[in-house]
Write an enzyme that holds these catalytic residues in place. Structure first.
Site, PDB file in Angstrom:
ATOM      1  N   SER A   8       0.894  -1.321  -0.093  1.00 47.54           N
ATOM      2  CA  SER A   8      -0.174  -0.069  -0.058  1.00 47.54           C
ATOM      3  C   SER A   8       0.837   1.281   0.040  1.00 47.54           C
ATOM      4  O   SER A   8       1.746   1.497   0.988  1.00 47.54           O
ATOM      5  CB  SER A   8      -0.774   0.026   1.196  1.00 47.54           C
ATOM      6  N   HIS A  31      -1.420  -1.305  -4.000  1.00 48.10           N
ATOM      7  CA  HIS A  31      -2.489  -1.055  -3.524  1.00 48.10           C
ATOM      8  C   HIS A  31      -2.886   0.407  -3.341  1.00 48.10           C
ATOM      9  O   HIS A  31      -1.622   0.955  -2.904  1.00 48.10           O
ATOM     10  CB  HIS A  31      -2.721  -1.750  -2.165  1.00 48.10           C
ATOM     11  N   ASP A  33      -4.882   3.502  -1.909  1.00 46.98           N
ATOM     12  CA  ASP A  33      -6.056   4.023  -0.931  1.00 46.98           C
ATOM     13  C   ASP A  33      -6.514   5.338  -1.045  1.00 46.98           C
ATOM     14  O   ASP A  33      -6.033   6.402  -0.731  1.00 46.98           O
ATOM     15  CB  ASP A  33      -5.453   3.781   0.732  1.00 46.98           C
ATOM     16  N   MET A  35      -9.199   7.986   0.061  1.00 50.13           N
ATOM     17  CA  MET A  35      -9.980   8.483   1.137  1.00 50.13           C
ATOM     18  C   MET A  35     -10.299   9.746   0.928  1.00 50.13           C
ATOM     19  O   MET A  35      -9.750  10.597   0.396  1.00 50.13           O
ATOM     20  CB  MET A  35      -9.140   8.335   2.454  1.00 50.13           C
ATOM     21  N   HIS A  64      -8.710   0.878  -3.740  1.00 49.02           N
ATOM     22  CA  HIS A  64      -9.569   0.678  -2.623  1.00 49.02           C
ATOM     23  C   HIS A  64     -10.140   1.918  -2.280  1.00 49.02           C
ATOM     24  O   HIS A  64      -9.588   2.945  -1.688  1.00 49.02           O
ATOM     25  CB  HIS A  64      -8.370   0.446  -1.127  1.00 49.02           C
ATOM     26  N   MET A  66     -12.192   4.197  -0.236  1.00 56.00           N
ATOM     27  CA  MET A  66     -12.660   4.502   1.131  1.00 56.00           C
ATOM     28  C   MET A  66     -13.435   5.874   1.031  1.00 56.00           C
ATOM     29  O   MET A  66     -13.093   6.769   1.548  1.00 56.00           O
ATOM     30  CB  MET A  66     -11.721   4.545   2.151  1.00 56.00           C
ATOM     31  N   MET A 135     -11.380  -5.954   5.608  1.00 54.44           N
ATOM     32  CA  MET A 135     -10.454  -5.101   6.370  1.00 54.44           C
ATOM     33  C   MET A 135     -10.199  -5.523   7.876  1.00 54.44           C
ATOM     34  O   MET A 135     -11.119  -6.162   8.566  1.00 54.44           O
ATOM     35  CB  MET A 135     -11.257  -3.842   6.589  1.00 54.44           C
ATOM     36  N   ASP A 173      -6.502  -6.554   4.503  1.00 49.66           N
ATOM     37  CA  ASP A 173      -5.914  -5.186   4.493  1.00 49.66           C
ATOM     38  C   ASP A 173      -5.731  -4.493   5.854  1.00 49.66           C
ATOM     39  O   ASP A 173      -7.061  -4.257   6.306  1.00 49.66           O
ATOM     40  CB  ASP A 173      -6.683  -4.245   3.667  1.00 49.66           C
ATOM     41  N   GLY A 195       1.057  -2.279   4.101  1.00 51.35           N
ATOM     42  CA  GLY A 195       1.794  -0.796   3.948  1.00 51.35           C
ATOM     43  C   GLY A 195       3.110  -0.512   4.723  1.00 51.35           C
ATOM     44  O   GLY A 195       4.083  -0.749   4.259  1.00 51.35           O
TER      45      GLY A 195
HETATM   46  C1  DX5 Z   1      -6.345   1.483   5.905  1.00 46.78           C
HETATM   47  C2  DX5 Z   1      -5.854   1.122   4.498  1.00 46.78           C
HETATM   48  C3  DX5 Z   1      -4.667   0.185   4.177  1.00 46.78           C
HETATM   49  C4  DX5 Z   1      -3.323   0.706   4.697  1.00 46.78           C
HETATM   50  C5  DX5 Z   1      -2.652  -0.560   5.392  1.00 46.78           C
HETATM   51  O1  DX5 Z   1      -7.395   2.316   5.834  1.00 46.78           O
HETATM   52  O2  DX5 Z   1      -6.852   0.593   3.810  1.00 46.78           O
HETATM   53  O3  DX5 Z   1      -4.487  -0.268   3.072  1.00 46.78           O
HETATM   54  O4  DX5 Z   1      -2.491   1.250   3.937  1.00 46.78           O
HETATM   55  O5  DX5 Z   1      -1.353  -0.193   6.093  1.00 46.78           O
HETATM   56  P1  DX5 Z   1      -0.931  -1.031   7.033  1.00 46.78           P
HETATM   57  O6  DX5 Z   1      -0.197  -2.113   6.454  1.00 46.78           O
HETATM   58  O7  DX5 Z   1       0.350  -0.148   7.688  1.00 46.78           O
HETATM   59  O8  DX5 Z   1      -1.602  -1.397   8.020  1.00 46.78           O
HETATM   60 ZN    ZN Z   2      -6.478  -0.243   1.710  1.00 45.26          ZN
END
Ligand code: DX5
Ligand code: ZN
Length: 223
Positions: A8, A31, A33, A35, A64, A66, A135, A173, A195
């Protein structure tokens, strides 16, 4: 059984994405994210960034979303060329219609479930999806701790995928490390987002290899 590692870029250097992508060439997908500060209390990047990443990334993009109202916004990401587009069950109005739309545009369609969202209503919809994202933290931030309480959902999904013989990827994730990836692999995940454990490592390529090997050795050889 496949073992995919999707780093990520939420944990990458935001001023140097092209260089950061070069450090994870041995991964399977990237990946990304998205948001919106409404569906989750954090803001990252949007369509313009994804269009540019699509031009420079050696790996396919795993988007992804969100965000609120994915019914309206998700098709733009398929249009941009994303390999897979995943929207949240809690935000979508018509999951089947949106998944069909994404597939018709050539993207893989994914549905994501927050830790508190039950999986049962979605089991019968599995043929409509290419991926289910379970998740393993509350969405919104990287660097949180893995919630083992979400593993029964993965087990249910994995049993349903085996029963139906569908080619649906099961993604986890949040909080995935060399330690927590064991439980996720045993519960039936085949696609692992990581990530901080990848970008926080001295050598991301080595860490990707370690995660892949650990997951692979704990996946069950079904079928
Ligand atoms: C959180 C994201 C993840 C995040 C994971 O809302 O959807 O993809 O980047 O990060 P780590 O691996 O650090 O938990
Ligand atoms: Zn994610």
């Amino acid at each position: 059984m496949a073992t995919r590692i999707n780093p990520s870029i939420l944990a990458a250097d935001f001023a140097n994405f092209e260089r950061e992508l070069g450090r994870i060439r041995t991964a399977d997908l990237v990946h990304v994210d998205i948001m919106d500060n409404h569906f989750v209390p954090n803001l990252t990047f949007g369509l313009a960034m994804v269009q540019r990443l699509q031009q420079v990334s050696p790996l396919p993009l795993d988007i992804h979303l969100m965000i609120d109202d994915p019914d309206r916004w998700a098709p733009d990401y398929a249009e941009a060329g994303a390999y897979s587009v995943t929207f949240h069950a809690e935000a979508v109005a018509d999951p089947v219609a949106l998944a069909r739309k994404l597939r018709s545009m050539g993207a893989r369609a994914g549905i994501a479930l927050k830790p508190g969202t039950a999986v049962e209503p979605y089991l019968e919809l599995l043929p409509e999806f290419d991926q289910v994202l379970v998740m393993t933290v509350e969405p919104g931030f990287g660097g949180q701790s893995f919630m083992a309480s979400t593993m029964p959902k993965l087990e249910m999904l994995s049993a349903a995928v085996r029963r139906t013989g569908l080619d649906v990827w099961l993604q986890v994730d949040g909080g995935i490390t060399e330690q927590t990836i064991v439980a996720a692999a045993e519960a039936g995940a085949d696609t692992f987002v990581a990530g901080s454990s990848v970008f926080g490592a001295a050598d991301p390529a080595e860490q990707i290899a370690r995660l892949r090997a650990t997951a692979h050795s704990h996946q069950h050889a079904h079928g």
